[in-house]
Structure formats: structure tokens, C-alpha cells
Design a protein around this motif. Structure first.
Motif, PDB file in Angstrom:
ATOM      1  N   HIS A  22      -3.871  40.705 -37.015  1.00 36.68           N
ATOM      2  CA  HIS A  22      -5.651  40.574 -37.380  1.00 36.68           C
ATOM      3  C   HIS A  22      -6.115  40.556 -36.308  1.00 36.68           C
ATOM      4  O   HIS A  22      -5.558  41.205 -35.235  1.00 36.68           O
TER       5      HIS A  22
ATOM      6  N   CYS B 162     -12.609  38.600 -39.324  1.00 37.12           N
ATOM      7  CA  CYS B 162     -11.252  39.225 -38.847  1.00 37.12           C
ATOM      8  C   CYS B 162     -11.652  40.625 -38.982  1.00 37.12           C
ATOM      9  O   CYS B 162     -12.104  41.297 -40.462  1.00 37.12           O
TER      10      CYS B 162
ATOM     11  N   LYS C  46      -9.254  42.912 -39.239  1.00 39.94           N
ATOM     12  CA  LYS C  46      -8.235  43.958 -39.699  1.00 39.94           C
ATOM     13  C   LYS C  46      -7.951  44.051 -41.069  1.00 39.94           C
ATOM     14  O   LYS C  46      -8.206  42.814 -41.400  1.00 39.94           O
TER      15      LYS C  46
ATOM     16  N   CYS D 165      -6.495  42.952 -43.622  1.00 38.66           N
ATOM     17  CA  CYS D 165      -4.978  41.894 -43.706  1.00 38.66           C
ATOM     18  C   CYS D 165      -4.084  41.538 -44.682  1.00 38.66           C
ATOM     19  O   CYS D 165      -3.030  40.207 -44.424  1.00 38.66           O
TER      20      CYS D 165
ATOM     21  N   HIS E 299      -8.267  39.030 -46.903  1.00 45.86           N
ATOM     22  CA  HIS E 299      -9.474  38.881 -45.539  1.00 45.86           C
ATOM     23  C   HIS E 299     -10.535  38.866 -45.832  1.00 45.86           C
ATOM     24  O   HIS E 299     -11.129  38.760 -43.716  1.00 45.86           O
TER      25      HIS E 299
ATOM     26  N   MET F 173     -11.713  35.973 -43.644  1.00 49.82           N
ATOM     27  CA  MET F 173     -11.308  35.113 -42.697  1.00 49.82           C
ATOM     28  C   MET F 173     -12.975  35.379 -41.794  1.00 49.82           C
ATOM     29  O   MET F 173     -12.691  36.403 -41.349  1.00 49.82           O
TER      30      MET F 173
HETATM   31 CU   LIG Z   1      -7.142  39.086 -40.836  1.00 53.32          CU
END
Ligand SMILES: [Cu+2]
Length: 381
Positions: free
Chosen positions: A271, A318, A320, A322, A326, A329
Motif C-alpha cells: 500500500h 492509499c 497504490k 492495491c 482500494h 483506504m
Molecule cells: Cu491500499
């Protein structure tokens, strides 16, 4: 392009607070796609208009030829189009700065963030100067030296001086920018001093962030992934006495002008802990704890007043991609005075809940016995 990410993040940060009340997620998605479709259609329409104008000119040219009149000078036409393209491009660049530029992030809310912004400004100014000079020269030369039957082009097979100029000058400028960036990044990250820092731990997993604050000892207890259970979702090792007073929090609350050491972990995939208003970003890598030290300088309240946005919130994302959720986040960050922080931290609940205490005491009769012999020792002490 350089400010693309920051603009997007600023827009999403600003809209986060109001999006929920203004419209549902489904409506927002429909509006977004309607918007994209509108611009695609507009682009296709423009292409059709250009094609029609081209055909009309071609027909006009053929008519002139049939009537034995002077033909259309396509070279002059192309040269004029180049000039129009130059003026439209310059206006476009001006529009980007004046209209979209206002949507970029507000001033940096951390000490080191000011240095990153300075670096960004220097890079933008240099690239803009080069951009305007090269584009103006390119299109002016295309106009000035359009094809003419009365003139022959000068053929220049090789020129060492020109080669040197356009190799050495960009190399010097790029070296200055890279070295400038290298020293700035080194200054930001080259710090292992722990004394006086407020240690906070943030752990990423699909798809949320968990926060852990130290208790009165200002020390975070150690973590052991083998100890993760339903009640001990971070795998806090209670054989370490520092773990006992560690606190759970939902919002990342930071005291202003205090050096923060954000300890970053991941429990599954990579992340990235991204706090655009503080110019902070660091990957959260499973099995490899990372950290970022920074000092917030502007309280949430102060920033709300400066921006004249009563609902403004600093956000943590976040950064990235992920997994499927996602986008979920994210966390609110609140920068407050030291006094407010002390009042807030006093109200936070410890990680060591009654259920967890029960689990750990029962460890001797469960399968955990093999993995956590020290837990029982710690609790029996
Ligand atoms: Cu993430």
C-alpha cells in the motif's frame, strides 16, 4: 502534467466531505461518464468540421483550376494554420495555469513540504521557459520558412557547435534539478533522531488503515505477525511491556509543530501512505516496516480559515492500486493544538480489550500455546 496528481488529489479531497450529501455514488458515476462522453463527442464533431472545411477548400481549389484561375496556395494555408495552432496552444497553456491551477493543492502544511514546493516551483518555471521558447521558435520557423519555389533549402549535414549547445545546456540544467532534488530528499529523510518524536503506527491492509498510538510511555510495543488473531488484529506482542498501554484510534490526530514519526506497515500487499497536504508519501511494504518523519505546521482550523472552507479536512489516502476496494483506504487527519491533542488522546481506548485479555489468558489451552509462550509469561508477571 507535473501537477496533475496533486490537482486530482486536491479535487478529491475537497469533494470528499460534500460528495456524500450532494449526490449518491451512482449519480456521481453517471455524471462522470456523461461528462467524458460529452467531450469525446465534442472532439469527434471538431474532427468532422475540420474534414468538411478541408473538402470545401479542395473543391474550391479544383473549381479554380477548371476555370483556369489562380490555384489555392496550400503551403500558405498550412503556414497560417501553424500560427493559429501556436496562438491556440499558448492560450491553452495560459488557461491551464489560471483555471486549473487554482484547483491545485493549498500551501504545504508541514515543515519539509515548503522545500518540496520550492523544488516543484523551480522545476515548473524552468520547464515552462523552455516550453514557451521552443514552441514559439518551432511554429514561427514553420511559418517563416514555408515552402517557396523561389527559395532552396540550406542543407546542414553536421555542426559540432549546435550539437554541443543542445547537449550540454540540457545536461547542466537537468543535473542541477536532480542534485537539488537529491539534497532536498536527503534532508527530509536523513533523520534517525527518535528523541522527542511522537511515534504513531499506521498499518495498511485490504482495505483499511489501522492506527496505533503509544500510551503514557510514548513507546509502541513490538508486533509479531504470528500473533494476529480476531481480537489482536495487529499482532501486538504483549510479552513487550510497552504494548500494554498502546491505544487504538480512528482519526489520525496530530499535535501542531510536533515532530511526528509515522511508522508504516502493511499486512498483505504493498500500500502507500499518502498525505498530499503534508507532501508525505511512503510505501507500506509487507515484512518491511518503513517510516516518515514530518512536522505539521498548520492546524485544521487554521487551514479552514485560510481556504475559507469550513468543512475542509486533511486526508490520508492509499496511493497504490492495491485491490478492488482500494478507494476505500482513506482517513481523516486532524491537526490540533497540543492541549486539544492531550484531551483527545486521554479519551482513546487501549488495544488490550477485555476480550483480548481473556484470549491471552486462555492461550495455554489453545493452539496459540506453541506460538506465544511469552504472552502467558507477560500476563502472569
Ligand atoms: Cu491500499
Amino acid at each position: 502534467m507535473l501537477s496533475g496528481t496533486t490537482m486530482l488529489m486536491a479535487q478529491s479531497a475537497d469533494s470528499t466531505a460534500t460528495a456524500a450529501t450532494a449526490t449518491t455514488a451512482a449519480d456521481a458515476k453517471t455524471i462522470m461518464w456523461m461528462g467524458a462522453g460529452y467531450y469525446v463527442l465534442l472532439f469527434l464533431l471538431l474532427c468532422v468540421v475540420i474534414a468538411i472545411v478541408g473538402k470545401i477548400l479542395k473543391v474550391y481549389d479544383l473549381t479554380q483550376q477548371i476555370q483556369g484561375k489562380k490555384e489555392l496556395n496550400w503551403n500558405n494555408l498550412m503556414a497560417i494554420i501553424c500560427l493559429v495552432f501556436l496562438l491556440a496552444g499558448i492560450y491553452g497553456a495560459y488557461w491551464e495555469f489560471t483555471v486549473q491551477g487554482t484547483q491545485s493543492l493549498p500551501e504545504a502544511a508541514s515543515l519539509h513540504g515548503v522545500k518540496i514546493d520550492e523544488m516543484f516551483t523551480v522545476t515548473t518555471v524552468i520547464t515552462m521557459i523552455v516550453f514557451f521558447i521552443t514552441q514559439i521558435l518551432l511554429f514561427t520557423f514553420l511559418f517563416r520558412y514555408k515552402h517557396s519555389s523561389k527559395r532552396r533549402a540550406h542543407y546542414l549535414p553536421h555542426n559540432n557547435t549546435i550539437e554541443k549547445v543542445w547537449t550540454i545546456i540540457p545536461a547542466i540544467v537537468l543535473t542541477i534539478l536532480v542534485v537539488f532534488g537529491f539534497f532536498t530528499w536527503q534532508e527530509i529523510t536523513n533523520t534517525t533522531e527518535v528523541k522527542g518524536d511522537l511515534n504513531i503506527e499506521i498499518t495498511g491492509h485490504q482495505f483499511a488503515w489501522e492506527l496505533r498510538y503509544p500510551g503514557k510511555d510514548n513507546k509502541l510495543g513490538t508486533i509479531n505477525y504470528q500473533l494476529v488473531t480476531g481480537n489482536n488484529n495487529l499482532g501486538i506482542d504483549y510479552s513487550d511491556r510497552n504494548s500494554f498501554d498502546d491505544l487504538r484510534a480512528d482519526t489520525l490526530v496530530l499535535p501542531v509543530n510536533q515532530s511526528i514519526r509515522l511508522n508504516i506497515r502493511s499486512q498483505d500487499v504493498i500500500h502507500s501512505c499518502y498525505m498530499p497536504h503534508f507532501r508525505v508519501q511512503m510505501n507500506a511494504v509487507p515484512g518491511l516496516p518503513t517510516f516518515f518523519k514530518f512536522t505539521p505546521t498548520i492546524t485544521t482550523e487554521d487551514m479552514r480559515n485560510r481556504l475559507n472552507q469550513p468543512d475542509f479536512e486533511y486526508m490520508l489516502y492509499c496511493n497504490k492500486i492495491c485491490g478492488g476496494a482500494h478507494y476505500n483506504m482513506k482517513k481523516v487527519i486532524r491537526v490540533v493544538s497540543v492541549l486539544e491533542y492531550q484531551q483527545w488522546i486521554a479519551q482513546q481506548k487501549p488495544y488490550l480489550t477485555d476480550a483480548l485479555k481473556k484470549d491471552l489468558k486462555l492461550a495455554g489451552t489453545t493452539n496459540q500455546q506453541k506460538n506465544t509462550p511469552q504472552n502467558r509469561l507477560a500476563l502472569n508477571n
